[in-house]
Design a protein around this motif. Structure first.
Motif, short mmCIF file in Angstrom:
data_model
loop_
_atom_site.label_atom_id
_atom_site.label_comp_id
_atom_site.label_asym_id
_atom_site.label_seq_id
_atom_site.Cartn_x
_atom_site.Cartn_y
_atom_site.Cartn_z
N LEU A 86 0.84 -1.20 0.00
CA LEU A 86 0.00 0.00 0.00
C LEU A 86 0.87 1.25 0.00
O LEU A 86 0.60 2.21 -0.74
N THR A 87 1.91 1.23 0.81
CA THR A 87 2.81 2.39 0.87
C THR A 87 3.48 2.62 -0.47
O THR A 87 3.64 3.76 -0.92
N GLY A 88 3.86 1.54 -1.15
CA GLY A 88 4.46 1.68 -2.47
C GLY A 88 3.51 2.34 -3.46
O GLY A 88 3.92 3.23 -4.22
N VAL A 89 2.26 1.91 -3.46
CA VAL A 89 1.26 2.51 -4.35
C VAL A 89 1.10 3.99 -4.03
O VAL A 89 1.05 4.84 -4.93
N ALA A 90 1.03 4.30 -2.73
CA ALA A 90 0.83 5.69 -2.31
C ALA A 90 2.03 6.56 -2.67
O ALA A 90 1.86 7.70 -3.14
N VAL A 91 3.23 6.06 -2.46
CA VAL A 91 4.43 6.83 -2.78
C VAL A 91 4.51 7.09 -4.28
O VAL A 91 4.78 8.21 -4.73
N ALA A 92 4.26 6.06 -5.08
CA ALA A 92 4.31 6.21 -6.53
C ALA A 92 3.29 7.24 -7.01
O ALA A 92 3.59 8.09 -7.85
N ALA A 93 2.08 7.19 -6.46
CA ALA A 93 1.04 8.13 -6.86
C ALA A 93 1.39 9.54 -6.42
O ALA A 93 1.22 10.51 -7.18
N GLY A 94 1.90 9.68 -5.20
CA GLY A 94 2.26 11.00 -4.71
C GLY A 94 3.39 11.63 -5.51
O GLY A 94 3.35 12.83 -5.81
N LEU A 95 4.38 10.83 -5.87
CA LEU A 95 5.51 11.36 -6.64
C LEU A 95 5.11 11.69 -8.07
O LEU A 95 5.63 12.64 -8.66
N ALA A 96 4.21 10.90 -8.64
CA ALA A 96 3.76 11.19 -10.01
C ALA A 96 3.12 12.57 -10.07
O ALA A 96 3.35 13.33 -11.01
N ARG A 97 2.34 12.90 -9.03
CA ARG A 97 1.67 14.21 -9.00
C ARG A 97 2.64 15.33 -8.66
O ARG A 97 2.64 16.38 -9.29
N ALA A 98 3.48 15.11 -7.63
CA ALA A 98 4.30 16.20 -7.11
C ALA A 98 5.62 16.38 -7.85
O ALA A 98 6.14 17.49 -7.94
N ALA A 99 6.18 15.29 -8.39
CA ALA A 99 7.49 15.37 -9.06
C ALA A 99 7.38 15.25 -10.56
O ALA A 99 8.34 15.55 -11.28
N GLY A 100 6.23 14.80 -11.05
CA GLY A 100 6.07 14.65 -12.48
C GLY A 100 7.01 13.62 -13.08
O GLY A 100 7.47 13.77 -14.21
N VAL A 101 7.29 12.56 -12.33
CA VAL A 101 8.20 11.52 -12.82
C VAL A 101 7.48 10.18 -12.78
O VAL A 101 6.73 9.88 -11.85
N ASP A 102 7.68 9.38 -13.82
CA ASP A 102 7.07 8.05 -13.86
C ASP A 102 7.85 7.11 -12.96
O ASP A 102 9.08 7.01 -13.05
N THR A 103 7.13 6.40 -12.11
CA THR A 103 7.75 5.43 -11.22
C THR A 103 7.05 4.09 -11.38
O THR A 103 5.92 4.03 -11.87
#
Length: 288
Positions: free
Chosen positions: A115-132
């Motif tokens: 769950l944390t992995g999903v949340a981190v990936a989603a948060g970074l996609a929005r805030a950093a604009g980088v695909d993870t």
């Protein structure tokens, strides 16, 4: 090592203008609110491991659910299998959170790192604009120069009978000559549009609060909460031929065909057997 508050002066550590300290006032204002998950945010300048510190605090009754402990530098950060996680001061996000999902059956707590992995990936996609992408069970991958690189990791540890501490480490501004190993990466090297750690941390923690709320409301059911589908969609391991290095010096090679209801990786071997893997190191060998 005793953690020191990030506000303590230490001129040599604030000399890199490209890596300013986190703004604790803004973080608290943006994250701690009535009825929200995050009960407090603390930033320390340096410590051994935020996970170890928060586990100890929870055991001593000094931390409640939603406590967030962030370090500008970790000197003894740990990944899975007690691997070390090191990075220059203020070059990444190194933090731990305390969760107490008491109404969720303990058998489903194994989904929390995923769950944390999903949340981190989603948060970074929005805030950093980088695909993870996510490598099962707990690595965050980015693409640098056409190659898959590890830019982050997640470590979960029990804290007493009713708590679990989730630690997250993300390489944000590491340059090529600062990488600990050639297979590592960072958000900056992956072309992130923003490497400002304050909005990145807020974005990741808000995403984690959202996903944790959904999962908890569903009684930890990964399908009802949408977690199972979201993890499978973001998991770079699925569809790959991998080698699972298991406890007891055993290894299994096969195609990663699914993540089952317990969060285990299911491998289809050449012998025609489907083997679920609940713990171990996964090595991506080649595309399926």
């Amino acid at each position: 090592m005793t953690p020191r508050d990030a506000s303590e002066p230490d001129g040599s550590r604030w000399s890199d203008l490209d890596r300013p300290p986190l703004n604790i006032t803004a973080l608290r204002r943006g994250l701690v609110r009535e009825g929200g998950l995050w009960s407090g945010v603390e930033v320390v300048q340096r410590t051994g491991s935020t996970n170890s510190d928060l586990v100890a605090r929870a055991a001593g009754g000094e931390a409640v659910e939603g406590a967030v402990l962030v370090a500008e530098e970790q000197t003894a950060g740990r990944g899975r299998l007690d691997r070390q996680w090191t990075a220059p001061p203020r070059s990444g996000l190194f933090f731990s959170v305390l969760l107490t999902p008491g109404e969720v059956p303990v058998a489903r707590w194994g989904w929390l790192p995923l769950l944390t992995g999903v949340a981190v990936a989603a948060g970074l996609a929005r805030a950093a604009g980088v695909d993870t992408a996510l490598k099962w069970p707990n690595d965050l991958l980015v693409t640098v120069g056409g190659e898959e690189r590890k830019a982050g990791g997640i470590l979960a540890e029990r804290a007493g009978d009713d708590g679990i501490v989730i630690g997250v480490g993300i390489n944000v501004t590491l340059k090529a000559d600062e990488l600990p190993v050639p297979t590592a990466g960072s958000l900056a090297l992956a072309g992130a549009v923003s490497t400002d750690r304050d909005p990145l941390l807020r974005g990741v923690l808000r995403s984690l609060e959202e996903w944790y709320g959904k999962w908890r409301a569903a009684g930890g059911d990964p399908s009802v909460s949408g977690l199972h589908e979201a993890y499978a969609a973001g998991c770079a391991t699925l569809g790959r031929v991998v080698r699972a290095e298991l406890p007891g010096d055993r290894a299994v090679v096969g195609e990663a065909v699914a993540v089952d209801g317990d969060g285990r990786l299911v491998l289809a071997t050449e012998e025609g057997v489907q083997e679920p893997v609940g713990a171990g190191d996964i090595v991506h060998l080649r595309p399926a």
